[in-house]
Design an enzyme around this catalytic site. Structure first.
Site, PDB file in Angstrom:
ATOM      1  N   LYS A 174      40.018  43.604  33.389  1.00  0.00           N
ATOM      2  CA  LYS A 174      41.377  43.076  33.210  1.00  0.00           C
ATOM      3  C   LYS A 174      41.335  41.777  32.446  1.00  0.00           C
ATOM      4  O   LYS A 174      40.366  41.007  32.556  1.00  0.00           O
ATOM      5  CB  LYS A 174      41.997  42.823  34.579  1.00  0.00           C
ATOM      6  CG  LYS A 174      42.463  44.092  35.223  1.00  0.00           C
ATOM      7  CD  LYS A 174      43.316  43.843  36.451  1.00  0.00           C
ATOM      8  CE  LYS A 174      43.805  45.178  36.968  1.00  0.00           C
ATOM      9  NZ  LYS A 174      43.787  45.310  38.402  1.00  0.00           N
ATOM     10  N   GLU A 183      34.513  52.913  45.427  1.00  0.00           N
ATOM     11  CA  GLU A 183      34.443  51.642  46.181  1.00  0.00           C
ATOM     12  C   GLU A 183      35.620  51.482  47.140  1.00  0.00           C
ATOM     13  O   GLU A 183      36.585  52.247  47.092  1.00  0.00           O
ATOM     14  CB  GLU A 183      34.402  50.458  45.215  1.00  0.00           C
ATOM     15  CG  GLU A 183      35.600  50.383  44.291  1.00  0.00           C
ATOM     16  CD  GLU A 183      36.055  48.956  43.994  1.00  0.00           C
ATOM     17  OE1 GLU A 183      36.037  48.109  44.897  1.00  0.00           O
ATOM     18  OE2 GLU A 183      36.462  48.713  42.842  1.00  0.00           O
TER      19      GLU A 183
HETATM   20  N1  PSU Z   1      39.334  44.260  39.362  1.00  0.00           N
HETATM   21  C1  PSU Z   1      40.372  45.119  39.485  1.00  0.00           C
HETATM   22  N2  PSU Z   1      40.609  45.708  40.696  1.00  0.00           N
HETATM   23  C2  PSU Z   1      39.820  45.471  41.786  1.00  0.00           C
HETATM   24  C3  PSU Z   1      38.711  44.570  41.639  1.00  0.00           C
HETATM   25  C4  PSU Z   1      38.507  43.996  40.416  1.00  0.00           C
HETATM   26  O1  PSU Z   1      41.077  45.346  38.525  1.00  0.00           O
HETATM   27  O2  PSU Z   1      40.081  46.020  42.874  1.00  0.00           O
HETATM   28  C5  PSU Z   1      37.796  44.345  42.801  1.00  0.00           C
HETATM   29  C6  PSU Z   1      36.560  45.256  42.702  1.00  0.00           C
HETATM   30  O3  PSU Z   1      36.144  45.614  44.003  1.00  0.00           O
HETATM   31  C7  PSU Z   1      35.527  44.321  42.078  1.00  0.00           C
HETATM   32  C8  PSU Z   1      35.878  43.020  42.745  1.00  0.00           C
HETATM   33  O4  PSU Z   1      34.186  44.699  42.347  1.00  0.00           O
HETATM   34  O5  PSU Z   1      37.301  43.004  42.759  1.00  0.00           O
HETATM   35  C9  PSU Z   1      35.319  41.820  42.001  1.00  0.00           C
HETATM   36  O6  PSU Z   1      35.548  40.664  42.741  1.00  0.00           O
HETATM   37  P1  PSU Z   1      34.927  39.265  42.257  1.00  0.00           P
HETATM   38  O7  PSU Z   1      35.666  38.928  40.995  1.00  0.00           O
HETATM   39  O8  PSU Z   1      35.216  38.316  43.381  1.00  0.00           O
HETATM   40  O9  PSU Z   1      33.474  39.497  42.043  1.00  0.00           O
END
Ligand code: PSU
Ligand code: MN
Length: 338
Positions: free
Chosen positions: A164, A29
């Site tokens: 996390k 990604e």
């Molecule tokens: N968690 C991490 N590192 C990241 C992300 C999440 O530890 O880089 C990023 C990933 O791209 C994940 C996105 O798909 O954040 C999720 O965002 P949201 O919580 O807004 O859906």
């Protein structure tokens, strides 16, 4: 080779050749590059992770959107462009795809958009760091990452280090169950919490090898369920960040986000950046090590999966040939090339 999805999607020649020959490909990604890490560590990490995938015998396919065109497999200059611009690049989850394509914008894809595009291109193994999940307080705010619903509707294996603890991990596992996502921890009974192998939550399933994980993916695809799976790899103990230090930083970051009224798709990038700076960058070092570890495991799963499809093709061809001698039927299309 012309691609049917052109000009809506561009698959790099290297990725396209690997797909056509049934060789292993691993999707990666790009929000982790733009919003998950600071320049220039983000570019260095993106390139190193691609290197780890190659060294493990698979072809990396980093996915991002350049001027409205999803790219499956990126040139170095394109990666650098996304990495340099950082958070100025639009963060793209599934819901943002139509806008970013129609307006010909650049976009860094989250797990949800990356998974959707990878599956369209025919890539079925995808490596990342941590997935999005149910945010703490999500039972009130309904802030539940689109990553979870995507896994429920896209046939792909996402390899990560769990979620996390900025998130509500027990509720994240509940939503994954509701979505029908097959979740397996790798070599452990516990669902890992990114910086630490311990979340206090039992994983719904356990696999102990890349072969087993690939077997699950093959079963899932054969059934045609349309849903995906998550392989959660615990951080190797020598790279685990100091649990208490990270937990304290997460606590502070969550309070700050609340006080500042951070909402919507800004929550995750805000928390990630605050945890990174509050731990003096130590969480970033652990983050980089762990993504590379996931890349090694993901590449091994992709190789096993490709090998299993080839073996299945051989069996089916043999059966078909035996039957064909009596009925004169056609040999089916190779499964490894679908
Ligand atoms: N968690 C991490 N590192 C990241 C992300 C999440 O530890 O880089 C990023 C990933 O791209 C994940 C996105 O798909 O954040 C999720 O965002 P949201 O919580 O807004 O859906
Ligand atoms: Mn959200």
């Amino acid at each position: 080779m012309a691609n049917l999805l052109e000009p809506f999607m561009r698959i790099s020649p290297e990725v396209e050749a690997a797909l056509a020959e049934g060789r292993p490909v691993v999707a990666l990604e790009s929000t982790i590059i733009s919003h998950g890490m600071p320049w220039p560590d983000n570019l260095a990490t993106a390139l190193e992770v691609e290197g780890v995938v190659r060294d493990a015998g698979a072809v990396p396919a980093t996915i991002a959107i350049i001027q409205g065109v999803p790219h499956i497999g990126m040139q170095r200059e394109q990666l650098e462009h996304i990495a340099r611009r950082g958070t100025a690049v639009q963060k793209v989850s599934r819901r943002d795809l139509p806008l970013v394509l129609a307006k010909r914008m650049d976009g860094a894809t989250t797990v949800s958009a990356t998974a959707a595009l990878a599956a369209l291109a025919g890539v079925h193994v995808f490596v990342t760091g941590g997935i999005g999940g149910v945010h703490r307080g999500g039972e009130v705010t309904m802030d539940v990452s689109a990553d979870l619903t995507e896994l429920g509707r896209t046939p792909i294996a996402v390899v990560c280090a769990g979620a996390k603890s900025i998130l509500d991990i027990p509720r994240t596992l509940e939503v994954l169950e509701t979505q029908g996502v097959a979740v397996a921890a790798y070599g452990t009974d516990e669902f890992p919490a990114f910086f630490t192998p311990r979340s206090g939550c039992k994983a719904p399933a356990r696999v102990d090898s890349a072969e087993e994980a690939a077997g699950m993916l093959a079963s899932l695809r054969r059934l045609g369920l349309g849903s995906g799976m998550l392989v959660a790899v615990p951080v190797p103990s020598e790279h685990a960040a100091e649990g208490e230090e990270v937990e304290a930083a997460i606590h502070t970051a969550l309070q700050e986000a609340e006080q500042r009224g951070i909402k919507g798709n800004e929550v995750t990038p805000f928390l990630l950046e605050r945890v990174r700076s509050l731990t003096g960058g130590r969480s970033l070092a652990a983050n980089i090590k762990l993504v590379k570890n996931n890349a090694r495991v993901g590449a091994a799963i992709a190789r096993q999966y490709a090998a299993q499809l080839r073996a299945q093709d051989r069996r089916e061809q043999e059966q078909q040939q035996q039957r064909g001698r009596s009925s004169g039927k056609q040999v089916p299309v190779l499964r490894s090339k679908l």
